[in-house]
Design a protein around this motif. Structure first.
Motif, PDB file in Angstrom:
ATOM      1  N   ALA A 183       3.964 -18.869 -31.350  1.00 36.81           N
ATOM      2  CA  ALA A 183       3.300 -18.244 -32.668  1.00 36.81           C
ATOM      3  C   ALA A 183       1.706 -17.848 -32.442  1.00 36.81           C
ATOM      4  O   ALA A 183       1.268 -18.749 -32.131  1.00 36.81           O
ATOM      5  CB  ALA A 183       3.447 -19.291 -33.745  1.00 36.81           C
ATOM      6  N   ASP A 184       1.401 -16.702 -32.192  1.00 33.71           N
ATOM      7  CA  ASP A 184       0.186 -16.334 -31.749  1.00 33.71           C
ATOM      8  C   ASP A 184      -0.769 -16.137 -32.859  1.00 33.71           C
ATOM      9  O   ASP A 184      -0.798 -15.084 -33.352  1.00 33.71           O
ATOM     10  CB  ASP A 184       0.075 -14.994 -30.743  1.00 33.71           C
ATOM     11  CG  ASP A 184      -1.282 -14.642 -30.222  1.00 33.71           C
ATOM     12  OD1 ASP A 184      -2.040 -15.565 -30.443  1.00 33.71           O
ATOM     13  OD2 ASP A 184      -1.405 -13.728 -29.710  1.00 33.71           O
ATOM     14  N   GLU A 185      -1.395 -17.221 -33.287  1.00 37.35           N
ATOM     15  CA  GLU A 185      -2.425 -17.209 -34.219  1.00 37.35           C
ATOM     16  C   GLU A 185      -1.831 -16.501 -35.509  1.00 37.35           C
ATOM     17  O   GLU A 185      -2.382 -15.208 -36.184  1.00 37.35           O
ATOM     18  CB  GLU A 185      -3.689 -16.163 -34.003  1.00 37.35           C
ATOM     19  CG  GLU A 185      -4.268 -16.956 -32.822  1.00 37.35           C
ATOM     20  CD  GLU A 185      -5.711 -16.444 -32.696  1.00 37.35           C
ATOM     21  OE1 GLU A 185      -6.660 -16.606 -33.698  1.00 37.35           O
ATOM     22  OE2 GLU A 185      -6.387 -16.265 -31.550  1.00 37.35           O
ATOM     23  N   PRO A 186      -0.632 -17.279 -35.883  1.00 38.17           N
ATOM     24  CA  PRO A 186       0.099 -16.498 -37.035  1.00 38.17           C
ATOM     25  C   PRO A 186      -0.527 -16.228 -38.257  1.00 38.17           C
ATOM     26  O   PRO A 186      -0.150 -15.407 -39.276  1.00 38.17           O
ATOM     27  CB  PRO A 186       1.339 -17.302 -37.168  1.00 38.17           C
ATOM     28  CG  PRO A 186       0.972 -18.528 -36.589  1.00 38.17           C
ATOM     29  CD  PRO A 186      -0.265 -18.344 -35.561  1.00 38.17           C
TER      30      PRO A 186
ATOM     31  N   PHE B  99       3.197 -12.274 -33.802  1.00 39.27           N
ATOM     32  CA  PHE B  99       2.292 -11.813 -33.495  1.00 39.27           C
ATOM     33  C   PHE B  99       0.928 -12.107 -34.371  1.00 39.27           C
ATOM     34  O   PHE B  99       1.132 -12.332 -35.485  1.00 39.27           O
ATOM     35  CB  PHE B  99       2.361 -10.265 -33.269  1.00 39.27           C
ATOM     36  CG  PHE B  99       3.101  -9.848 -32.092  1.00 39.27           C
ATOM     37  CD1 PHE B  99       2.805 -10.040 -30.653  1.00 39.27           C
ATOM     38  CD2 PHE B  99       4.513  -9.719 -32.180  1.00 39.27           C
ATOM     39  CE1 PHE B  99       3.548  -9.538 -29.510  1.00 39.27           C
ATOM     40  CE2 PHE B  99       5.544  -9.596 -31.281  1.00 39.27           C
ATOM     41  CZ  PHE B  99       4.883  -9.465 -29.966  1.00 39.27           C
ATOM     42  N   GLN B 100      -0.215 -11.930 -33.826  1.00 39.95           N
ATOM     43  CA  GLN B 100      -1.457 -12.137 -34.396  1.00 39.95           C
ATOM     44  C   GLN B 100      -1.756 -11.316 -35.667  1.00 39.95           C
ATOM     45  O   GLN B 100      -1.994 -11.736 -36.883  1.00 39.95           O
ATOM     46  CB  GLN B 100      -2.539 -11.980 -33.659  1.00 39.95           C
ATOM     47  CG  GLN B 100      -3.960 -12.552 -34.256  1.00 39.95           C
ATOM     48  CD  GLN B 100      -4.998 -12.587 -33.046  1.00 39.95           C
ATOM     49  OE1 GLN B 100      -4.574 -12.501 -31.737  1.00 39.95           O
ATOM     50  NE2 GLN B 100      -6.203 -12.759 -33.446  1.00 39.95           N
ATOM     51  N   ASP B 101      -1.461  -9.967 -35.570  1.00 43.92           N
ATOM     52  CA  ASP B 101      -1.576  -9.084 -36.756  1.00 43.92           C
ATOM     53  C   ASP B 101      -0.578  -8.546 -37.187  1.00 43.92           C
ATOM     54  O   ASP B 101      -0.065  -7.576 -36.813  1.00 43.92           O
ATOM     55  CB  ASP B 101      -2.582  -7.983 -36.143  1.00 43.92           C
ATOM     56  CG  ASP B 101      -3.308  -7.216 -37.260  1.00 43.92           C
ATOM     57  OD1 ASP B 101      -2.749  -7.422 -38.451  1.00 43.92           O
ATOM     58  OD2 ASP B 101      -4.214  -6.271 -36.937  1.00 43.92           O
TER      59      ASP B 101
ATOM     60  N   LYS C  42      -5.426 -16.872 -24.350  1.00 40.72           N
ATOM     61  CA  LYS C  42      -4.077 -17.483 -25.004  1.00 40.72           C
ATOM     62  C   LYS C  42      -2.939 -16.268 -25.255  1.00 40.72           C
ATOM     63  O   LYS C  42      -1.678 -16.761 -24.909  1.00 40.72           O
ATOM     64  CB  LYS C  42      -4.601 -17.942 -26.664  1.00 40.72           C
ATOM     65  CG  LYS C  42      -5.712 -18.889 -26.357  1.00 40.72           C
ATOM     66  CD  LYS C  42      -6.181 -19.483 -28.018  1.00 40.72           C
ATOM     67  CE  LYS C  42      -6.536 -18.400 -28.897  1.00 40.72           C
ATOM     68  NZ  LYS C  42      -7.948 -17.808 -28.404  1.00 40.72           N
ATOM     69  N   THR C  43      -3.622 -15.243 -25.880  1.00 39.37           N
ATOM     70  CA  THR C  43      -2.173 -14.086 -25.886  1.00 39.37           C
ATOM     71  C   THR C  43      -1.685 -13.850 -24.636  1.00 39.37           C
ATOM     72  O   THR C  43      -0.512 -13.327 -24.463  1.00 39.37           O
ATOM     73  CB  THR C  43      -3.145 -12.782 -26.698  1.00 39.37           C
ATOM     74  OG1 THR C  43      -3.526 -13.384 -27.918  1.00 39.37           O
ATOM     75  CG2 THR C  43      -1.934 -11.868 -26.930  1.00 39.37           C
ATOM     76  N   THR C  44      -2.945 -13.634 -23.548  1.00 43.43           N
ATOM     77  CA  THR C  44      -1.941 -13.272 -22.289  1.00 43.43           C
ATOM     78  C   THR C  44      -0.996 -14.359 -21.945  1.00 43.43           C
ATOM     79  O   THR C  44      -0.045 -13.764 -21.163  1.00 43.43           O
ATOM     80  CB  THR C  44      -3.358 -13.255 -21.245  1.00 43.43           C
ATOM     81  OG1 THR C  44      -4.362 -12.142 -21.780  1.00 43.43           O
ATOM     82  CG2 THR C  44      -2.847 -12.576 -19.931  1.00 43.43           C
TER      83      THR C  44
END
Ligand SMILES: Nc1ncnc2c1ncn2[C@@H]1O[C@H](COP(=O)(O)OP(=O)(O)O)[C@@H](O)[C@H]1O
Ligand SMILES: [Mg+2]
Lengths: 319, 322
Positions: B179-182, B99-101, B49-51
């Motif tokens: 929105a990557d696993e926000p 980003f996720q983190d 997913k992030t890729t």
């Protein structure tokens, strides 16, 4: 902030006392008669004995040390030189600026050249340029600066006759000793900068910056470098301490009238107050540099800065 | 594919070339997104997913990443073919990413305000001072007092950091938000708040969004379309209704079965047996076949192509449910 600096300055007292004790002990263990060195070997034994008594050299070790430490740390009185009979403080004052100048030129060269090399290497990781620069840096860190100094004077002074090999009578006299001194530092600083930049450009906030549309050179020069600077500053501090040591030897190689040459002369002459005074002054400035480095961190890293400011910010952070 | 699509990805293949081997992270992904639409991209950790999101902005770390093939068209222009100058005008301006983190996504040595203002200054032709005023407005828009403008990231809590990142992402009114696993890294108590904030601002700014998540509940709440991804392939794609009510892929079904449900009487969860395959060593045929309850001999023999079920519902399975 002021409290922190005061605390650190006070901490220097036990450190310097320790240095004094070590040097004092070494001097007393080392063989040789300072009286003979100071007065000449043809002087009669009575005069020598009288002189020893006068200098307090017959007192027990701890008494001698206590008396010396008391004078130095409460009155800044380093005594008088055995060989010149002048106050040590004057001898040091005459030589200290020379050493500082040589070191400053070397440090400036180190970072002006080393840091950019490290950045280029990191940005072009594994490229031909990177490999070449890092092999050169590896060679650089493996060469002792006195040896580089000797090679430099043989090549550039003796054979090519481009630059003077000894003394310190003008700007061009600084070139060889400072470069010889800086070479190891450049190599160290390039390697250190490379690895800390590499470490930082893998961080998420660098991706954030790129995702914002920041140009690549600005990603490196602004977002990455500011963070990489923290380990680089440590390295500069460390290299300065090593550099001071290197400067002592390099001064002798190039016959520069600085602290290093003076220290070596004093050791040869068994001039106890001179050896002690020089060592303490060098130790003081080395610790002062370390303190300065720690303060520089605060300038670069807001997390450390807020620690200096005290607990006020910690409360606000949990909102 | 029509020109007015905000985003259309076709046949994207991305690999990571590492010392240990080639990671097949994305294996032929095609996706489309209309203006203002929200697409939920759902899959387990490591599904790619992030890729995919980073490919859309072309910010993958190269090396090790390598975009092997594929087209990523944004408003008709292929991002893969853009030069760095044009790319910079898209990044953070037309397309932004959350980003996720949040703990690591902000630069620790710059103030929150500087970091929000930077993108505004870059893209909106505003002077530094005006960009700062706009940045303060953004900060208030995400629910943070403007006095916190000069704070550093370490003075913010995780939730506030993510809000600041949302402010950075939305500062230039992007057409597309990734929105990557926000909320994955946030406390459960503030996850809903942050999701609501994203949803609300997205509506207000008319932004299309790809919401990456592994939480089907989140998708049900906020997405129009859903894509289920597994081992770098889209297994099922359709409207939320199609994917939830007319589930066709056994993997999608497996995901639903493994959800805890408060409505059902059965308290036991049925996790899908087995593990996702190692992307360095994917099984031949359908990558899900070793775990699939409906697998047939053919599933391990040939690559499976997507089937169009009509009305925009696609499934990558030769033995779908029903
Ligand atoms: N920088 C990288 N180097 C090597 N492999 C990577 C890298 N980034 C991601 N991967 C691999 O690619 C696959 C897909 O990762 P990712 O896109 O992060 O998945 P997701 O976001 O769905 O969890 C994973 O197997 C992951 O290990
Ligand atoms: Mg991910």
């Amino acid at each position: 902030m002021i409290r922190y600096v005061t605390k650190r300055l006070l901490w220097m007292v036990p450190v310097l006392l320790g240095v004094t004790l070590i040097v004092f002990t070494l001097i007393h263990i080392a063989p040789g008669d300072p009286a003979e060195a100071a007065l000449g070997f043809e002087t009669s034994d009575e005069i020598k004995a009288e002189w020893r008594e006068e200098q307090g050299l017959n007192d027990p070790f701890l008494i001698q040390f206590g008396r010396y430490a008391y004078r130095v740390f409460t009155q800044l009185d380093f005594g008088t030189s055995y060989s010149t009979r002048r106050p040590i403080i004057d001898e040091i004052k005459a030589r200290f600026p020379t050493t500082v100048k040589v070191c400053l030129v070397a440090v400036t060269l180190t970072n002006l050249i080393g840091v950019p090399i490290g950045i280029i290497s990191a940005v072009k990781q594994y490229s031909f340029t990177d490999n070449l620069l890092m092999v050169l840096a590896l060679i650089g860190v493996s060469m002792p600066s006195f040896w580089v100094g000797l090679m430099f004077s043989i090549i550039f002074a003796l054979h090519l006759r481009w630059l003077p090999a000894s003394g310190l009578y003008g700007p061009k006299y600084y070139i060889l000793p400072s470069t010889a001194l800086a070479l190891v530092g450049i190599a160290m600083s390039a390697r250190m900068t490379r690895s800390s930049v590499l470490d930082v450009i893998r961080q998420d906030y660098i991706t954030t910056a790129r995702a914002k549309g920041v140009a690549e050179y600005k990603v490196i020069m602004k977002h990455a470098l500011r963070n990489a600077l923290i380990p680089i500053i440590t390295q500069i501090g460390l290299s300065l301490s090593i550099l001071i040591g290197g400067a002592m030897v390099t001064e002798v190689v190039f016959a520069i009238p600085g602290m290093g040459t003076y220290l070596v002369q004093s050791i040869r002459a068994l001039d106890y107050p001179a050896i002690l005074g020089t060592s303490i002054v060098i130790a003081f400035f080395s610790s002062a540099i370390l303190l300065l480095v720690d303060l520089l961190y605060a300038l670069v890293d807001p997390r450390i800065r807020s620690q200096f400011k005290g607990k006020k910010h910690l409360r606000g952070s949990k909102a | 594919m029509s020109e007015e699509k905000t985003l259309s990805i076709s046949d994207l293949v991305v690999e990571y070339h590492t010392d240990h081997g080639v990671v097949h992270a994305v294996n032929g992904v095609s996706l489309g997104l209309e203006a203002r639409e929200t697409l939920g991209l759902v899959g387990e950790t490591g599904a790619g997913k992030t890729t995919i999101a980073m490919s859309i902005l072309k910010i993958l770390p190269t090396p090790p990443a390598k975009i092997v093939s594929g087209e990523v068209k944004f408003e008709g222009q292929d991002i893969m073919k853009m030069d760095s100058h044009d790319l910079r005008k898209v990044r953070g301006n037309k397309i932004s990413m959350i980003f996720q983190d949040p703990m690591t996504a902000l630069n620790p040595v710059f103030t929150i305000g500087e970091q929000i203002a930077e993108g505004i200054h870059l893209h909106q032709n505003l002077k530094k001072g005006d960009a700062e005023i706009k940045a303060m407005e953004m900060l208030e828009m995400v629910g943070i007092r403007r006095e916190r403008f000069t704070d550093y990231p370490h003075q913010f809590s995780g939730g506030m950091k993510q809000r600041a990142i949302i402010a950075i992402a939305l500062a230039c009114n992007p057409k597309l938000l990734l929105a990557d696993e926000p909320t994955t890294a946030l406390d459960v108590t503030i996850q809903a708040q942050v999701l609501d904030l994203i949803g609300e601002l997205k509506e207000r700014l008319n932004t299309a969004m790809i919401l990456i998540t592994h939480d089907l509940g989140v998708v049900a709440k906020s997405c129009d379309k859903v894509a289920i991804i597994y081992a770098g392939q889209i297994f099922e794609y359709g409207t939320k209704f199609q994917v939830y009510a007319e589930t066709r892929h056994p993997y999608t079904q497996g995901l639903f079965d493994s959800l805890p449900s408060i409505n059902k009487e059965v308290p036991r969860l049925k996790p899908i047996p087995g593990l996702m395959p190692n992307p360095m060593d994917l099984p031949a045929g359908c990558p899900f076949h070793p775990r699939c309850p409906r697998a047939m001999a053919e599933c391990s023999e040939r690559a499976i192509n997507p089937t169009d079920l009509g009305d925009g519902h696609w499934v990558r399975c030769i033995n779908p449910i029903n």
